[in-house]
Design an enzyme around this catalytic site. Structure first.
Site, PDB file in Angstrom:
ATOM      1  N   HIS A 176      48.900 100.218  41.652  1.00 48.87           N
ATOM      2  CA  HIS A 176      50.274 100.399  42.131  1.00 48.87           C
ATOM      3  C   HIS A 176      51.061  99.094  42.088  1.00 48.87           C
ATOM      4  O   HIS A 176      52.226  99.088  41.671  1.00 48.87           O
ATOM      5  CB  HIS A 176      50.273 100.973  43.547  1.00 48.87           C
ATOM      6  CG  HIS A 176      49.630 102.313  43.653  1.00 48.87           C
ATOM      7  ND1 HIS A 176      49.382 102.934  44.860  1.00 48.87           N
ATOM      8  CD2 HIS A 176      49.169 103.164  42.695  1.00 48.87           C
ATOM      9  CE1 HIS A 176      48.796 104.110  44.647  1.00 48.87           C
ATOM     10  NE2 HIS A 176      48.648 104.258  43.336  1.00 48.87           N
ATOM     11  N   HIS A 223      52.998 110.660  39.597  1.00 51.86           N
ATOM     12  CA  HIS A 223      52.092 109.615  40.086  1.00 51.86           C
ATOM     13  C   HIS A 223      51.043 109.255  39.033  1.00 51.86           C
ATOM     14  O   HIS A 223      50.658 108.084  38.919  1.00 51.86           O
ATOM     15  CB  HIS A 223      51.398 110.028  41.380  1.00 51.86           C
ATOM     16  CG  HIS A 223      50.572 108.900  41.941  1.00 51.86           C
ATOM     17  ND1 HIS A 223      51.126 107.860  42.648  1.00 51.86           N
ATOM     18  CD2 HIS A 223      49.248 108.623  41.825  1.00 51.86           C
ATOM     19  CE1 HIS A 223      50.175 106.998  42.965  1.00 51.86           C
ATOM     20  NE2 HIS A 223      49.023 107.440  42.480  1.00 51.86           N
ATOM     21  N   ASP A 250      50.296 105.498  37.732  1.00 49.56           N
ATOM     22  CA  ASP A 250      48.969 104.896  37.571  1.00 49.56           C
ATOM     23  C   ASP A 250      48.749 104.411  36.147  1.00 49.56           C
ATOM     24  O   ASP A 250      48.187 103.332  35.925  1.00 49.56           O
ATOM     25  CB  ASP A 250      47.884 105.917  37.925  1.00 49.56           C
ATOM     26  CG  ASP A 250      47.646 106.047  39.420  1.00 49.56           C
ATOM     27  OD1 ASP A 250      48.165 105.205  40.194  1.00 49.56           O
ATOM     28  OD2 ASP A 250      46.942 106.994  39.821  1.00 49.56           O
ATOM     29  N   HIS A 257      41.892 106.600  35.497  1.00 51.87           N
ATOM     30  CA  HIS A 257      41.806 105.146  35.332  1.00 51.87           C
ATOM     31  C   HIS A 257      40.765 104.743  34.290  1.00 51.87           C
ATOM     32  O   HIS A 257      41.016 103.880  33.437  1.00 51.87           O
ATOM     33  CB  HIS A 257      41.460 104.493  36.667  1.00 51.87           C
ATOM     34  CG  HIS A 257      42.455 104.770  37.743  1.00 51.87           C
ATOM     35  ND1 HIS A 257      43.756 104.336  37.694  1.00 51.87           N
ATOM     36  CD2 HIS A 257      42.333 105.442  38.921  1.00 51.87           C
ATOM     37  CE1 HIS A 257      44.394 104.718  38.787  1.00 51.87           C
ATOM     38  NE2 HIS A 257      43.557 105.407  39.536  1.00 51.87           N
TER      39      HIS A 257
END
Length: 307
Positions: free
Chosen positions: A78, A236, A240, A263
């Site tokens: 973030h 969101h 990311d 991720h």
């Protein structure tokens, strides 16, 4: 020209997974410094950690950086998205714990803090990585691709069994301050059953539904206050992705597409991109190219205000 922050900016809060209090300060840095983290709570040894894809420790829940001495900092995505989205190329991020504070679960507190302090231009031109040919990585039914594009675009597709999330897709040109305007206030999210499992395993101890995370339970939003955007989950995921892409070490110019990606897959994509001959090159940005990078054209009044 490259940019840094005009002065120190401090944030305090708790780590999402550890639940421990933490203090983070973004400090100015010179040209060509890049983004580095420094663990101020560790007195001896190497406490400096580069914000770079090749020091990422694989984790499905967050992005963790680990230096050669084994010193780490977690949940960096973030603050990295905020730095990239505000056009900050050089900064020292001091932190007195192992995890970046989750704040409200989005990047907007970081964005507002950075832009309130302001940026300072440095005597060096921005350099960026230009994608020259497509690269793809796959894991099960998830894929991540980066392809040539004159600007950074982020495209994302998600598909959850929970009816309150379902299928969501969004594509965004990251120029003209669009990250801050469109994505920065979208919070991390999860399903109620996953929260219970994580907390039973000693994770998500700092998570509070409605405060720093959106929790879904089947066909309804379990968090007080509801959503900030109808499609907040996919926004969101794009937030990311920008944070993870920023670990290239310089702005990346290309079209990123994530399908159920997380991720780990985005990090694998960067590793493959830089390992593939002829797939990417570094360029020095002229004024026209720099004007299309994330952060350029950002207007304070367009940054979301949240309680």
């Amino acid at each position: 020209m490259q940019a840094t922050v005009k002065g120190p900016i401090t944030f305090t809060g708790r780590g999402l997974h550890s639940g421990k209090p933490v203090r983070l300060t973004i400090r100015p840095a010179m040209a060509e410094h890049g983004i580095w983290f420094c663990r101020t709570d560790i007195e001896n040894g190497d406490t400096m950690i580069p914000a770079r894809y090749d020091v990422v420790h694989q984790s499905p829940l967050c992005t963790t950086l680990v230096n050669e001495a084994g010193v780490s900092v977690g949940t960096v995505e973030h603050v990295m998205a905020a730095l990239a989205g505000c056009g900050v190329h050089n900064a020292l991020v001091e932190i007195d714990g192992p995890e970046v504070p989750i704040l409200d679960g989005s990047a907007v507190p970081f964005v507002r803090g950075i832009m309130h302090r302001g940026l300072r231009r440095l005597p060096a031109r921005v350099r960026a990585f230009e994608v020259l040919k497509p690269v793809t990585v796959t894991q099960g039914d998830a894929t991540a691709t980066i392809a040539p594009s004159p600007v950074l675009k982020i495209e994302f597709h998600i598909d959850f069994a929970d009816a309150a999330i379902g299928r969501q897709s969004k594509t965004l040109n990251m120029s003209n301050g669009s990250f801050a305007r469109e994505l920065s206030d979208s919070r991390t999210f999860c399903r109620k059953g996953d929260v219970e499992k994580m907390q039973a395993s000693g994770l998500a101890l700092g998570g509070t539904p409605g405060v720093n995370a959106v929790v879904f339970d089947g066909d309804h939003v379990a968090s007080p206050g509801g959503l900030r955007h109808r499609d907040e989950p996919v926004r969101h995921k794009m937030l990311d992705a920008l944070g993870d892409i920023a670990l290239a070490g310089a702005p990346l110019i290309g079209h990123y597409t994530g399908v159920r990606a997380g991720h780990t897959l985005t990090n694998q994509l960067l590793r493959k991109l830089f390992a593939t001959p002829g797939a990417v090159r570094m360029v020095t940005c002229d004024a026209d190219m720099a004007a299309l990078l994330p952060g350029a054209g950002l207007v304070w009044d367009e940054i979301p205000q949240v309680a």
